[in-house]
Design a protein around this motif. Structure first.
Motif, short mmCIF file in Angstrom:
data_model
loop_
_atom_site.label_atom_id
_atom_site.label_comp_id
_atom_site.label_asym_id
_atom_site.label_seq_id
_atom_site.Cartn_x
_atom_site.Cartn_y
_atom_site.Cartn_z
N LYS A 67 0.83 -1.20 0.00
CA LYS A 67 0.00 0.00 0.00
C LYS A 67 0.87 1.25 0.00
N LEU A 68 0.47 2.23 -0.80
CA LEU A 68 1.21 3.49 -0.87
C LEU A 68 1.13 4.22 0.46
N GLY A 69 2.26 4.69 0.96
CA GLY A 69 2.30 5.39 2.24
C GLY A 69 1.70 6.78 2.15
N PRO A 70 1.52 7.44 3.30
CA PRO A 70 0.93 8.79 3.32
C PRO A 70 1.88 9.84 2.77
N ILE A 71 1.35 11.02 2.54
CA ILE A 71 2.16 12.14 2.10
C ILE A 71 3.09 12.56 3.23
N ALA A 72 4.34 12.83 2.90
CA ALA A 72 5.33 13.21 3.91
C ALA A 72 4.92 14.51 4.61
N ASP A 73 5.22 14.58 5.90
CA ASP A 73 4.85 15.75 6.69
C ASP A 73 5.49 17.04 6.18
N ARG A 74 6.66 16.92 5.59
CA ARG A 74 7.40 18.13 5.18
C ARG A 74 6.86 18.74 3.88
N VAL A 75 5.93 18.09 3.22
CA VAL A 75 5.39 18.60 1.96
C VAL A 75 4.65 19.91 2.21
N GLY A 76 4.99 20.95 1.42
CA GLY A 76 4.39 22.26 1.59
C GLY A 76 2.96 22.33 1.10
N ALA A 77 2.30 23.45 1.43
CA ALA A 77 0.88 23.61 1.10
C ALA A 77 0.62 23.56 -0.40
N ALA A 78 1.43 24.26 -1.19
CA ALA A 78 1.22 24.29 -2.64
C ALA A 78 1.50 22.93 -3.27
N HIS A 79 2.52 22.23 -2.78
CA HIS A 79 2.83 20.89 -3.28
C HIS A 79 1.69 19.93 -2.94
N ARG A 92 -6.69 10.30 -7.84
CA ARG A 92 -6.89 9.74 -9.18
C ARG A 92 -6.17 8.40 -9.31
N PHE A 93 -5.00 8.28 -8.71
CA PHE A 93 -4.26 7.02 -8.74
C PHE A 93 -5.04 5.91 -8.02
N PHE A 94 -5.54 6.20 -6.82
CA PHE A 94 -6.30 5.19 -6.08
C PHE A 94 -7.56 4.78 -6.83
N THR A 119 -1.51 -0.11 -10.16
CA THR A 119 -0.48 -0.26 -9.14
C THR A 119 0.72 0.62 -9.51
N ILE A 120 1.64 0.74 -8.56
CA ILE A 120 2.88 1.45 -8.85
C ILE A 120 3.61 0.77 -10.00
N GLY A 121 3.55 -0.56 -10.01
CA GLY A 121 4.18 -1.32 -11.09
C GLY A 121 3.55 -0.99 -12.44
N ASP A 122 2.21 -0.85 -12.47
CA ASP A 122 1.54 -0.48 -13.72
C ASP A 122 2.01 0.89 -14.21
N LEU A 123 2.10 1.84 -13.27
CA LEU A 123 2.56 3.18 -13.65
C LEU A 123 3.99 3.13 -14.16
N LEU A 152 7.42 10.27 -5.75
CA LEU A 152 6.60 11.38 -6.22
C LEU A 152 5.24 11.37 -5.53
N LEU A 153 4.60 10.21 -5.45
CA LEU A 153 3.25 10.13 -4.89
C LEU A 153 3.22 10.28 -3.37
N ARG A 154 4.37 10.18 -2.73
CA ARG A 154 4.43 10.39 -1.29
C ARG A 154 5.06 11.73 -0.92
N GLY A 155 5.63 12.41 -1.91
CA GLY A 155 6.25 13.70 -1.63
C GLY A 155 7.58 13.59 -0.92
N THR A 156 8.24 12.44 -1.05
CA THR A 156 9.56 12.27 -0.46
C THR A 156 10.62 12.57 -1.51
#
Length: 287
Positions: A8-20, A30-32, A37-41, A55-59
Motif C-alpha cells: 500500500k502506498l504510504g501517506p504524504i510526507a509531513d514536510r510537503v508544503g501547502a502548494a505541493h 486519481r491514482f487510487f 499499481t505502482i508497477g503499472d505506472l 513522487l506520490l508520497r512527496g519524499t
C-alpha cells in the motif's frame, strides 16, 4: 489489465508544503481510483517504481515536470491546471525560475483542453470575488489570498467531474478553498489567527484617534473569541459580519440550506455572549 496490487502506498510526507500538497492530493486520489499499481505506472511511464512512489508520497527531491506529466498522461489528469499548480509548488520549494521554465519546456502539452469546461468557468466568475474576500480575512496579503483562490479553481478543474458528482458543487468547492486558506493561516492553540482582521474592520477605521486603543483591545478580544468557534459558525460569522454578505448569499457560497446559516449565526452569537459574560468582572470590582 492491471498487475497484482503490491504494498500500500504510504501517506504524504509531513514536510510537503501547502502548494505541493494542493496538487499531490488530487493526483493520489486519481491514482487510487484508477485501480492501477505502482508497477503499472512504472510500466506505462518508463520510470522506476521507486521514483513514482517518491513522487506520490512527496519524499525525495521536488519532482521534475517530466515525470509528473507522465503520470498525468497515464491517469488522465488535465495537464493545464496541473502545470500551474506544479510551478507554484516548485517556487514554494525554492526552485529557481530557470529550473521551472526548463522543466516545462521539455514537455509539449498534448492531453486535455487548454480551457476548463464552460460550467467551471461560470462557477469561477460567480465565486472569485466572494472567495477572495474570505481568504483576505485570514491571510497576510491580497497577493497570497488571490493565489490561494487561483489554486482552488485549478484544483476544482482537476476534480470537476468529482465535484459534479457530489451532493452540492458549492459545498464541495468550499471545502477545497477552506482547506487551502487554513493550511496557510497561522494557528494559535489549534485556532486560526484572526488578528489581522481586527485591524481591518469598518468600526476601527471610523473610530476617533482618542478611542482607538480601547477599540483595538475590544476588537482583539472579539476576534480571538471568533477564532474559537466551530468551523461552520466561524465561516458564517466571517462571511456575514466581516464581509457583509446577507444570509442567502452566505448559504449559496457555503453550499448549505438557509436555515443552516441562520442556526449557525444564532449559536455563534450565544457562544460569544457566554464568553464575554464570563470574562466580565464581578459587580463592584474595580476594573
Amino acid at each position: 489489465m492491471t498487475s497484482k496490487r503490491g504494498r500500500k502506498l504510504g501517506p504524504i510526507a509531513d514536510r510537503v508544503g501547502a502548494a505541493h500538497r494542493a496538487w499531490l492530493e488530487p493526483l493520489r486520489t486519481r491514482f487510487f481510483d484508477s485501480r492501477l499499481t505502482i508497477g503499472d505506472l512504472s510500466t506505462r511511464t518508463g520510470y522506476a517504481k521507486s521514483k513514482i512512489s517518491e513522487l506520490l508520497r512527496g519524499t525525495g527531491l521536488y519532482p521534475r515536470w517530466e515525470i509528473t506529466y507522465s503520470l498525468l498522461h497515464v491517469l488522465g489528469v488535465p495537464t493545464w491546471p496541473m502545470r500551474r499548480l506544479w510551478a507554484a509548488a516548485a517556487s514554494e520549494a525554492h526552485k529557481k525560475p530557470t529550473w521551472i521554465t526548463g522543466c516545462i519546456e521539455t514537455v509539449a502539452l498534448s492531453t486535455g483542453p487548454a480551457a476548463p469546461p464552460m460550467d467551471h468557468q461560470g462557477f469561477v466568475q460567480l465565486n472569485r470575488a466572494r472567495y477572495t474576500r474570505y481568504a483576505q480575512t485570514f491571510l497576510a496579503s491580497s497577493t497570497q489570498a488571490e493565489a490561494v483562490v487561483d489554486e482552488t479553481f485549478d484544483i476544482l478543474w482537476l476534480r470537476w467531474d468529482e465535484a459534479l458528482r457530489s451532493a452540492d458543487v458549492q459545498k464541495f468547492a468550499w471545502s477545497v478553498l477552506r482547506a487551502g486558506v487554513m493550511m496557510r493561516t497561522p494557528h494559535i492553540d489549534g485556532c486560526p489567527e484572526l488578528v489581522p482582521a481586527a485591524f481591518n474592520t469598518v468600526i476601527l477605521r471610523k473610530t476617533a484617534a482618542a478611542a482607538m486603543f480601547d477599540q483595538i483591545e475590544e476588537s482583539l478580544s472579539l476576534f480571538k473569541a471568533l477564532s474559537r468557534l466551530p468551523d461552520h459558525q466561524l465561516d458564517v460569522m466571517v462571511l456575514k459580519y466581516l464581509r457583509g454578505m446577507d444570509d442567502s448569499t452566505v448559504a449559496d457560497v457555503l453550499g448549505v440550506p438557509l436555515v443552516s446559516v441562520q442556526t449557525a449565526d444564532r449559536y455563534a452569537k450565544q457562544a460569544l455572549r457566554t464568553i464575554f459574560e464570563s470574562n466580565d468582572p464581578p459587580e463592584g470590582t474595580a476594573q
